[in-house]
Design a protein around this motif. Structure first.
Motif, PDB file in Angstrom:
ATOM      1  N   LYS A 247      50.782  71.232  73.023  1.00  0.00           N
ATOM      2  CA  LYS A 247      49.803  70.179  72.786  1.00  0.00           C
ATOM      3  C   LYS A 247      50.211  69.378  71.561  1.00  0.00           C
ATOM      4  CE  LYS A 247      46.322  72.657  70.015  1.00  0.00           C
ATOM      5  NZ  LYS A 247      44.904  73.061  69.941  1.00  0.00           N
ATOM      6  N   LEU A 248      49.818  68.110  71.602  1.00  0.00           N
ATOM      7  CA  LEU A 248      49.963  67.222  70.459  1.00  0.00           C
ATOM      8  C   LEU A 248      48.576  66.958  69.898  1.00  0.00           C
ATOM      9  CD1 LEU A 248      52.536  64.634  71.824  1.00  0.00           C
ATOM     10  CD2 LEU A 248      52.910  66.300  69.999  1.00  0.00           C
ATOM     11  N   HIS A 249      48.447  67.076  68.585  1.00  0.00           N
ATOM     12  CA  HIS A 249      47.195  66.812  67.881  1.00  0.00           C
ATOM     13  C   HIS A 249      47.408  65.546  67.061  1.00  0.00           C
ATOM     14  CE1 HIS A 249      43.542  67.820  65.497  1.00  0.00           C
ATOM     15  NE2 HIS A 249      44.201  67.143  64.576  1.00  0.00           N
ATOM     16  N   PHE A 250      46.568  64.534  67.285  1.00  0.00           N
ATOM     17  CA  PHE A 250      46.648  63.254  66.589  1.00  0.00           C
ATOM     18  C   PHE A 250      45.446  63.138  65.654  1.00  0.00           C
ATOM     19  CE2 PHE A 250      48.642  62.829  70.704  1.00  0.00           C
ATOM     20  CZ  PHE A 250      49.797  62.107  70.463  1.00  0.00           C
ATOM     21  N   ASP A 251      45.676  62.930  64.365  1.00  0.00           N
ATOM     22  CA  ASP A 251      44.594  62.807  63.384  1.00  0.00           C
ATOM     23  C   ASP A 251      44.120  61.351  63.360  1.00  0.00           C
ATOM     24  OD1 ASP A 251      42.785  63.022  61.355  1.00  0.00           O
ATOM     25  OD2 ASP A 251      44.252  63.489  59.800  1.00  0.00           O
ATOM     26  N   THR A 252      43.240  61.012  64.287  1.00  0.00           N
ATOM     27  CA  THR A 252      42.817  59.619  64.443  1.00  0.00           C
ATOM     28  C   THR A 252      41.760  59.196  63.431  1.00  0.00           C
ATOM     29  OG1 THR A 252      41.237  60.313  66.136  1.00  0.00           O
ATOM     30  CG2 THR A 252      43.397  59.574  66.888  1.00  0.00           C
ATOM     31  N   GLN A 253      40.963  60.131  62.935  1.00  0.00           N
ATOM     32  CA  GLN A 253      39.887  59.757  62.005  1.00  0.00           C
ATOM     33  C   GLN A 253      40.441  59.107  60.745  1.00  0.00           C
ATOM     34  OE1 GLN A 253      36.854  62.650  61.336  1.00  0.00           O
ATOM     35  NE2 GLN A 253      36.065  61.637  59.531  1.00  0.00           N
ATOM     36  N   GLU A 254      41.453  59.700  60.162  1.00  0.00           N
ATOM     37  CA  GLU A 254      42.039  59.141  58.945  1.00  0.00           C
ATOM     38  C   GLU A 254      42.589  57.738  59.198  1.00  0.00           C
ATOM     39  OE1 GLU A 254      45.824  60.133  56.218  1.00  0.00           O
ATOM     40  OE2 GLU A 254      44.408  61.792  56.468  1.00  0.00           O
ATOM     41  N   TYR A 255      43.214  57.551  60.356  1.00  0.00           N
ATOM     42  CA  TYR A 255      43.745  56.234  60.713  1.00  0.00           C
ATOM     43  C   TYR A 255      42.628  55.196  60.765  1.00  0.00           C
ATOM     44  CZ  TYR A 255      45.238  52.445  63.770  1.00  0.00           C
ATOM     45  OH  TYR A 255      45.473  51.201  64.302  1.00  0.00           O
ATOM     46  N   PHE A 256      41.545  55.494  61.478  1.00  0.00           N
ATOM     47  CA  PHE A 256      40.453  54.524  61.594  1.00  0.00           C
ATOM     48  C   PHE A 256      39.748  54.294  60.257  1.00  0.00           C
ATOM     49  CE2 PHE A 256      40.598  55.475  66.250  1.00  0.00           C
ATOM     50  CZ  PHE A 256      40.868  54.176  66.653  1.00  0.00           C
ATOM     51  N   GLU A 257      39.569  55.346  59.469  1.00  0.00           N
ATOM     52  CA  GLU A 257      38.945  55.173  58.149  1.00  0.00           C
ATOM     53  C   GLU A 257      39.777  54.245  57.273  1.00  0.00           C
ATOM     54  OE1 GLU A 257      38.405  59.159  56.670  1.00  0.00           O
ATOM     55  OE2 GLU A 257      36.549  59.437  57.830  1.00  0.00           O
ATOM     56  N   ARG A 258      41.093  54.400  57.317  1.00  0.00           N
ATOM     57  CA  ARG A 258      41.982  53.525  56.539  1.00  0.00           C
ATOM     58  C   ARG A 258      41.835  52.066  56.958  1.00  0.00           C
ATOM     59  NH1 ARG A 258      46.073  56.864  57.465  1.00  0.00           N
ATOM     60  NH2 ARG A 258      47.025  55.471  58.966  1.00  0.00           N
ATOM     61  N   ASN A 259      41.477  51.862  58.219  1.00  0.00           N
ATOM     62  CA  ASN A 259      41.325  50.503  58.757  1.00  0.00           C
ATOM     63  C   ASN A 259      39.862  50.065  58.801  1.00  0.00           C
ATOM     64  OD1 ASN A 259      44.117  49.602  59.562  1.00  0.00           O
ATOM     65  ND2 ASN A 259      44.029  51.620  60.502  1.00  0.00           N
ATOM     66  N   PHE A 260      38.997  50.794  58.090  1.00  0.00           N
ATOM     67  CA  PHE A 260      37.574  50.443  57.969  1.00  0.00           C
ATOM     68  C   PHE A 260      36.910  50.290  59.335  1.00  0.00           C
ATOM     69  CE2 PHE A 260      39.922  48.734  54.335  1.00  0.00           C
ATOM     70  CZ  PHE A 260      39.346  49.484  53.315  1.00  0.00           C
ATOM     71  N   THR A 261      37.223  51.232  60.220  1.00  0.00           N
ATOM     72  CA  THR A 261      36.693  51.210  61.578  1.00  0.00           C
ATOM     73  C   THR A 261      35.980  52.518  61.869  1.00  0.00           C
ATOM     74  OG1 THR A 261      38.542  49.818  62.276  1.00  0.00           O
ATOM     75  CG2 THR A 261      37.319  50.940  64.013  1.00  0.00           C
ATOM     76  N   THR A 262      34.778  52.421  62.430  1.00  0.00           N
ATOM     77  CA  THR A 262      34.056  53.598  62.877  1.00  0.00           C
ATOM     78  C   THR A 262      34.664  54.058  64.197  1.00  0.00           C
ATOM     79  OG1 THR A 262      32.034  52.806  61.855  1.00  0.00           O
ATOM     80  CG2 THR A 262      31.798  54.484  63.547  1.00  0.00           C
TER      81      THR A 262
END
Length: 112
Positions: free
Chosen positions: A62-77
């Motif tokens: 499996k691949l785990h992608f840390d998407t929360q940090e990415y969206f937070e950096r881009n000021f996106t909920t």
């Protein structure tokens, strides 16, 4: 070239998702073991999760992608704090696992 590669396209922006942490795991005796990790480059790709020229053993990964940090950096909920994609390796072919990502949805497929 590595037998496994991945990339992330942020479909809400129509652009690669840069600087996303990606971790590779294998299922071994009912436990997920971490094998490798990387960060997507400016093109949204991680190309070296497995040693170039080395063959991956057959099994469930499996691949785990840390998407929360990415969206937070881009000021996106975002609805998804992470995305995990499980897949089988059952040949010596190249496996490309893309992630099409938006704040409230994602999709994937076996790429080439």
């Amino acid at each position: 070239m590595s037998q496994l590669s991945t990339h992330i396209l942020d479909t809400s922006l129509g652009a690669p998702a840069r600087e996303v942490a990606v971790t590779l795991y294998v299922l071994h005796e009912k436990e997920w073991l971490q094998l490798a990790s990387g960060i997507t480059n400016n093109d949204g790709r991680v190309t070296d999760l497995w040693e170039a020229g080395a063959t991956m053993p057959h099994g469930l990964y499996k691949l785990h992608f840390d998407t929360q940090e990415y969206f937070e950096r881009n000021f996106t909920t975002s609805f998804f704090p992470f995305v995990e994609i499980a897949f089988y390796i059952n040949s010596h072919e190249h496996y490309h696992v893309p992630l099409l990502l938006s704040p409230f949805g994602y999709s994937t497929y076996r790429g080439s």
